[in-house]
Design an enzyme around this catalytic site. Structure first.
Site, PDB file in Angstrom:
ATOM      1  N   ARG A  92       0.861  -1.183   0.000  1.00 59.35           N
ATOM      2  CA  ARG A  92       0.000   0.000   0.000  1.00 59.35           C
ATOM      3  C   ARG A  92       0.898   1.235   0.000  1.00 59.35           C
ATOM      4  O   ARG A  92       1.909   1.290   0.718  1.00 59.35           O
ATOM      5  CB  ARG A  92      -0.895   0.035   1.243  1.00 59.35           C
ATOM      6  N   GLU A 134      -3.012   7.876  -4.726  1.00 63.98           N
ATOM      7  CA  GLU A 134      -3.374   6.994  -5.818  1.00 63.98           C
ATOM      8  C   GLU A 134      -4.693   7.452  -6.393  1.00 63.98           C
ATOM      9  O   GLU A 134      -5.614   7.671  -5.595  1.00 63.98           O
ATOM     10  CB  GLU A 134      -3.550   5.562  -5.284  1.00 63.98           C
ATOM     11  N   HIS A 152      -1.163   0.091  -9.701  1.00 66.24           N
ATOM     12  CA  HIS A 152      -1.829  -0.839  -8.770  1.00 66.24           C
ATOM     13  C   HIS A 152      -2.414  -2.051  -9.517  1.00 66.24           C
ATOM     14  O   HIS A 152      -3.632  -2.270  -9.510  1.00 66.24           O
ATOM     15  CB  HIS A 152      -2.913  -0.112  -7.960  1.00 66.24           C
TER      16      HIS A 152
HETATM   17  C1  DGY Z   1      -5.595  -6.105  -2.590  1.00 66.03           C
HETATM   18  O1  DGY Z   1      -6.281  -7.099  -2.835  1.00 66.03           O
HETATM   19  O2  DGY Z   1      -5.517  -5.630  -1.463  1.00 66.03           O
HETATM   20  C2  DGY Z   1      -4.826  -5.511  -3.734  1.00 66.03           C
HETATM   21  O3  DGY Z   1      -4.243  -4.326  -3.437  1.00 66.03           O
HETATM   22  C3  DGY Z   1      -5.677  -5.413  -4.986  1.00 66.03           C
HETATM   23  O4  DGY Z   1      -5.762  -6.676  -5.485  1.00 66.03           O
END
Ligand code: DGY
Length: 318
Positions: free
Chosen positions: A236, A265, A284
């Site tokens: 993240r 983002e 992402h």
């Molecule tokens: C998640 O699943 O947390 C990812 O960031 C997106 O697939």
């Protein structure tokens, strides 16, 4: 028997939604919705379940608009968009999609790692721009993975899958976790976060975003890393202090960064990170394979359907 009502603020492809339509009355917003559609807003007060993406903030205000809600099912493994405490206080179960995206995300992590290590963005841009002269023994030299040290911050499912792949490339593996865990691959060494930052040639982040990990990789953490080291983030964005990262890269205090997630983002095109030659940025896409996204939708649907029936979720958040 009345069918449960399930709200999907950002709809999914019809092929994925079929099992949901078969079992419930579904109110779905547009797939590209940036805010709640009118239909979704109108349906929230009578919603039994909601199927969310990671872009949907589920906080106390959202929950207050949906007083009948029994379940929030996130089509993601990460649940930092959801106020878990507010859900618990209201008795709302929370589901997510662990496991099914592990391989896709680990593959993308390796793709980014290799791209940064071998300086592919700079090399391919130079080739396309006519800066490809006669073959040079010193052109676009990068990091060879064999014998280099990879530090995995957060050796959970994805971190371990990355470690397995990197070990096959001949990398030495270090990992840091808040509690002792057995070696995640043969010969991997558990160390403190500081030791990992100081020793690794590549640091790869795989912790969830929580209050404890927000800004974990700040100026002081970056300062501990080797000036040649690469930072890979497929977890993240806010785990890394973006301004500190720009500064460290710009001043040559870090070798490069490979990011599938950023803060903010989406990262606007004017952002200074794009202007740095030693940075690879993907939008992402860690779980973005046809197979994985279909599986994520299926797990999220299983969770929401279990939740509206009052059954235990197959993949509940702890
Ligand atoms: C998640 O699943 O947390 C990812 O960031 C997106 O697939």
């Amino acid at each position: 028997m009345t069918r449960p009502r399930i709200v999907v603020p950002r709809g999914l492809p019809e092929a994925w939604m079929t099992p949901l339509h078969a079992a419930a009355d579904v109110v779905a917003g547009p797939q590209d919705a940036v805010s709640l559609s009118r239909a979704v807003e109108a349906a929230l007060p009578s919603a039994d379940g909601v199927l969310t993406l990671l872009t949907q903030k589920v906080d106390a205000a959202f929950l207050d608009r949906a007083p009948r809600l029994r379940v929030v099912s996130n089509m993601a493994v990460g649940v930092d968009n959801i106020d878990l405490e507010a859900c618990a206080q209201r008795g709302v179960a929370v589901g997510h999609t662990p496991g099914v995206l592990t391989d896709a995300t680990a593959d993308l992590t390796m793709a980014l790692l290799l791209s940064a290590a071998r300086r592919l963005p700079a090399a391919t841009a130079d080739a396309a721009a006519g800066r490809w002269g006669p073959w040079s023994p010193t052109g676009w030299l990068g990091l060879e993975l064999g014998g280099a040290t990879l530090g995995i911050v957060g050796p959970g499912k994805i971190g371990t899958a990355v470690a397995r792949r990197a070990a096959a490339f001949g990398m030495e593996i270090l990992y840091a976790h808040h509690r002792a865990v057995p070696p995640i691959v043969p010969d991997a060494q558990g160390v403190s976060l500081n030791a990992l930052l100081e020793r690794a040639d590549v640091v790869s982040l795989h912790v969830p975003l929580t209050e404890a990990t927000r800004g974990l990789i700040d100026a002081s953490a970056l300062g501990r890393m080797k000036s040649t080291a690469l930072l890979v983030n497929t977890a993240r964005g806010p785990i890394v202090d973006t301004d500190a990262l720009v500064q460290a890269l710009g001043q040559g205090e870090l070798g490069g960064a490979a990011l599938d997630v950023t803060d903010p983002e989406p990262l606007p095109p004017s952002h200074p990170l794009y202007a740095l030659p030693n940075v690879v940025i993907a939008p992402h896409i860690g779980s973005a394979t046809h197979r994985t996204r279909a599986r994520m939708a299926s797990v999220a649907i299983d969770n929401v359907l279990a939740g509206v029936r009052g059954a235990p979720l197959p993949h509940a958040v702890d």
